[in-house]
Motif scaffolding. Structure first.
Motif, PDB file in Angstrom:
ATOM      1  N   ARG A   4       1.026  -1.561   0.129  1.00 12.20           N
ATOM      2  CA  ARG A   4      -0.472  -0.332   0.186  1.00 12.20           C
ATOM      3  C   ARG A   4       0.701   1.047   0.085  1.00 12.20           C
ATOM      4  N   ILE A  63     -10.922  -6.637  -0.697  1.00 14.22           N
ATOM      5  CA  ILE A  63     -10.460  -6.241   0.482  1.00 14.22           C
ATOM      6  C   ILE A  63      -9.318  -6.832   0.832  1.00 14.22           C
TER       7      ILE A  63
ATOM      8  N   LYS B  37     -18.868   0.541  12.481  1.00 18.72           N
ATOM      9  CA  LYS B  37     -17.407   2.023  13.026  1.00 18.72           C
ATOM     10  C   LYS B  37     -17.363   2.858  11.651  1.00 18.72           C
ATOM     11  N   ASN B 126     -12.951   5.150  -3.097  1.00 18.75           N
ATOM     12  CA  ASN B 126     -12.538   3.538  -3.154  1.00 18.75           C
ATOM     13  C   ASN B 126     -12.547   3.621  -1.919  1.00 18.75           C
ATOM     14  N   ALA B 129     -16.508   2.234  -1.950  1.00 15.20           N
ATOM     15  CA  ALA B 129     -16.165   0.945  -2.434  1.00 15.20           C
ATOM     16  C   ALA B 129     -15.877  -0.033  -1.493  1.00 15.20           C
ATOM     17  N   LYS B 130     -15.040   0.232  -1.246  1.00 16.97           N
ATOM     18  CA  LYS B 130     -14.773  -0.711   0.226  1.00 16.97           C
ATOM     19  C   LYS B 130     -15.210  -1.047   0.744  1.00 16.97           C
ATOM     20  N   ALA B 133     -18.572  -3.229  -0.165  1.00 14.03           N
ATOM     21  CA  ALA B 133     -17.267  -4.939  -0.543  1.00 14.03           C
ATOM     22  C   ALA B 133     -17.980  -5.536   0.818  1.00 14.03           C
ATOM     23  N   PHE B 134     -17.587  -4.531   1.554  1.00 12.56           N
ATOM     24  CA  PHE B 134     -17.507  -5.400   3.441  1.00 12.56           C
ATOM     25  C   PHE B 134     -18.712  -5.757   3.404  1.00 12.56           C
ATOM     26  N   GLN B 137     -19.296  -8.991   1.903  1.00  7.47           N
ATOM     27  CA  GLN B 137     -18.418 -10.207   2.326  1.00  7.47           C
ATOM     28  C   GLN B 137     -18.931 -10.743   3.440  1.00  7.47           C
ATOM     29  N   GLU B 156      -8.583 -10.962   8.443  1.00  8.31           N
ATOM     30  CA  GLU B 156      -7.889 -11.166   6.970  1.00  8.31           C
ATOM     31  C   GLU B 156      -8.826  -9.276   6.340  1.00  8.31           C
ATOM     32  N   THR B 157      -9.964  -9.759   6.340  1.00  6.20           N
ATOM     33  CA  THR B 157     -10.727  -8.717   5.671  1.00  6.20           C
ATOM     34  C   THR B 157     -11.066  -7.313   7.022  1.00  6.20           C
ATOM     35  N   THR B 159      -9.004  -6.708   9.035  1.00  6.05           N
ATOM     36  CA  THR B 159      -7.390  -5.325   8.927  1.00  6.05           C
ATOM     37  C   THR B 159      -6.899  -5.058   7.351  1.00  6.05           C
ATOM     38  N   GLY B 160      -7.905  -5.823   6.436  1.00  7.44           N
ATOM     39  CA  GLY B 160      -7.730  -5.035   5.260  1.00  7.44           C
ATOM     40  C   GLY B 160      -8.842  -3.927   5.326  1.00  7.44           C
ATOM     41  N   ILE B 161      -9.976  -3.844   5.846  1.00  5.97           N
ATOM     42  CA  ILE B 161     -10.347  -2.425   6.018  1.00  5.97           C
ATOM     43  C   ILE B 161     -10.201  -1.737   7.020  1.00  5.97           C
ATOM     44  N   GLU B 163      -7.107  -1.439   7.390  1.00  3.99           N
ATOM     45  CA  GLU B 163      -5.867  -0.852   6.422  1.00  3.99           C
ATOM     46  C   GLU B 163      -6.715   0.194   5.883  1.00  3.99           C
ATOM     47  N   GLU B 164      -7.572   0.511   5.263  1.00  2.00           N
ATOM     48  CA  GLU B 164      -7.939   1.113   4.438  1.00  2.00           C
ATOM     49  C   GLU B 164      -9.111   2.295   5.050  1.00  2.00           C
TER      50      GLU B 164
END
Lengths: 92, 268
Positions: A4, A63, B37, B126, B129-130, B133-134, B137, B156-157, B159-161, B163-164
């Motif tokens: 990233r 994600i 959140k 973006n 959009a995430k 998608a979340f 998912q 994983e999901t 952590t990914g979100i 981070e975003e």
């Protein structure tokens, strides 16, 4: 692997790129440690440019956590140092 | 040497995400909580982005005002020259140079801000959009929930979100700080100009209104005289001859340049 660039998004890169990126990253780390502005700027640009060249943007609906995270392109040396020394800057 | 920049930064982000994960016993609860959140975060981010836009517009307005000031000084200088008042013209041009300096400083900063705002707008889009998608998912994960499999996927999901959201949140924060700095500088500049503090030695002469007052006095009180004077000057080929005669005795380094500037102004 996923990298990233803060403020730009995530990119997928081949694992084989890691050695090259690590070398550039070491230079960046050294510049941050030494507090050398010119060296820092050069190292940042080199690393970010290479990541952008080698990476494919991750599709928006995916994600995934990143393996590596890089500061945004316009970060100052001080900002990067702050980022690394404390986690206070990143909203939880 | 220990980890470099890229690894350390990802670890910092991960530790944030893990804290959120640890809050709930059932990972499925974590998903719903995280989604709530995210929605709150997105509202906050949009509001912050709007603030940045407002600040950007304010600076645009200021630049416009400074631009008007620049035009005004230019006109003053011309008027002063027409009346043969080199001293006033010089004051006006001095002020004009200072105003020009402000524009030179403000313009690239503003351009930078516009670019930043564009990037932020994209980043927020973006992130939205995430978040969308979340939502999909998390329902899929919940529907197919088997503890063993889901645990990793959820982690994983999340952590990914996280981070975003952290990324876009930071970007907004930085932009707000920068905008505030820029605004403060622009405000200070405008204030200095208004009080005349920027042109220390010439302050008494060059505060804009003084020039105007003097010019108005000249044009209203001695309309005929000034008209005559202007015509005389035109006949004499412009005010430059007089200026050069006056400046040559002093022979200051700036004098020649000033005279040239005057010549330019007169010829238009």
């Amino acid at each position: 692997m996923i990298v990233r660039i803060l403020g730009e998004g995530q990119l997928t890169l081949q694992q084989s790129a890691l050695d090259e990126l690590n070398k550039l990253d070491d230079e960046l780390m050294a510049a941050v440690r030494d507090g050398e502005e010119a060296k820092f700027r050069t190292a940042m640009d080199a690393l970010l440019t290479r990541v952008r060249e080698l990476g494919e943007p991750l599709p928006i609906e995916e994600i995934k956590p990143s393996d590596f995270i890089l500061p945004s392109a316009d970060s100052s040396l001080d900002e990067v140092r702050d980022l690394l020394s404390s986690d206070g800057l990143i909203p939880g | 040497m220990a980890d470099g920049v890229m690894k350390r930064m990802s670890l910092i982000f991960k530790s944030k995400a893990n804290k959120a994960l640890d809050k709930y016993e059932d990972p499925r609860e974590t998903l719903d909580y995280a989604y709530q959140k995210q929605l709150e975060n997105m509202t906050q981010l949009r509001r912050s982005l709007a603030d940045v836009a407002t600040a950007r517009k304010r600076i645009e307005l200021q630049i416009k005002q400074v631009q008007q000031d620049l035009d005004k000084r230019e006109q003053q200088a011309r008027r002063a020259l027409e009346m043969g008042r080199e001293d006033l013209a010089r004051d006006a041009l001095t002020r004009r140079a200072e105003v020009q300096q402000q524009i030179t400083t403000l313009t690239p900063q503003h351009e930078n801000l516009v670019k930043q705002e564009e990037n932020l707008t994209r980043a927020v889009k973006n992130a939205q959009a995430k978040v969308d998608a979340f939502r999909t998912q998390k329902e899929t994960i919940k529907a197919n929930y088997t503890a063993a499999q889901a645990q990793t996927r959820i982690a994983e999901t999340l952590t990914g979100i996280s981070e975003e959201m952290g990324d876009v949140g930071m970007a907004i924060q930085r932009a707000q700080d920068k905008t505030a700095q820029l605004q403060a500088r622009a405000d200070a500049m405008t204030e200095l100009t208004a009080t005349g503090a920027l042109d220390d030695p010439l302050a008494a002469l060059t505060t804009g209104d003084d020039i105007d007052v003097e010019l108005n006095r000249l044009s209203s009180g001695t309309g005929v005289d000034s008209e005559l004077e202007r015509m005389k000057l035109e006949l004499a080929g412009g005010p430059t001859k007089q200026l050069e005669a006056g400046a040559s005795g002093v022979a200051k380094p700036g004098a020649v340049q000033d005279a040239e500037e005057v010549k330019e102004g007169d010829s238009k």
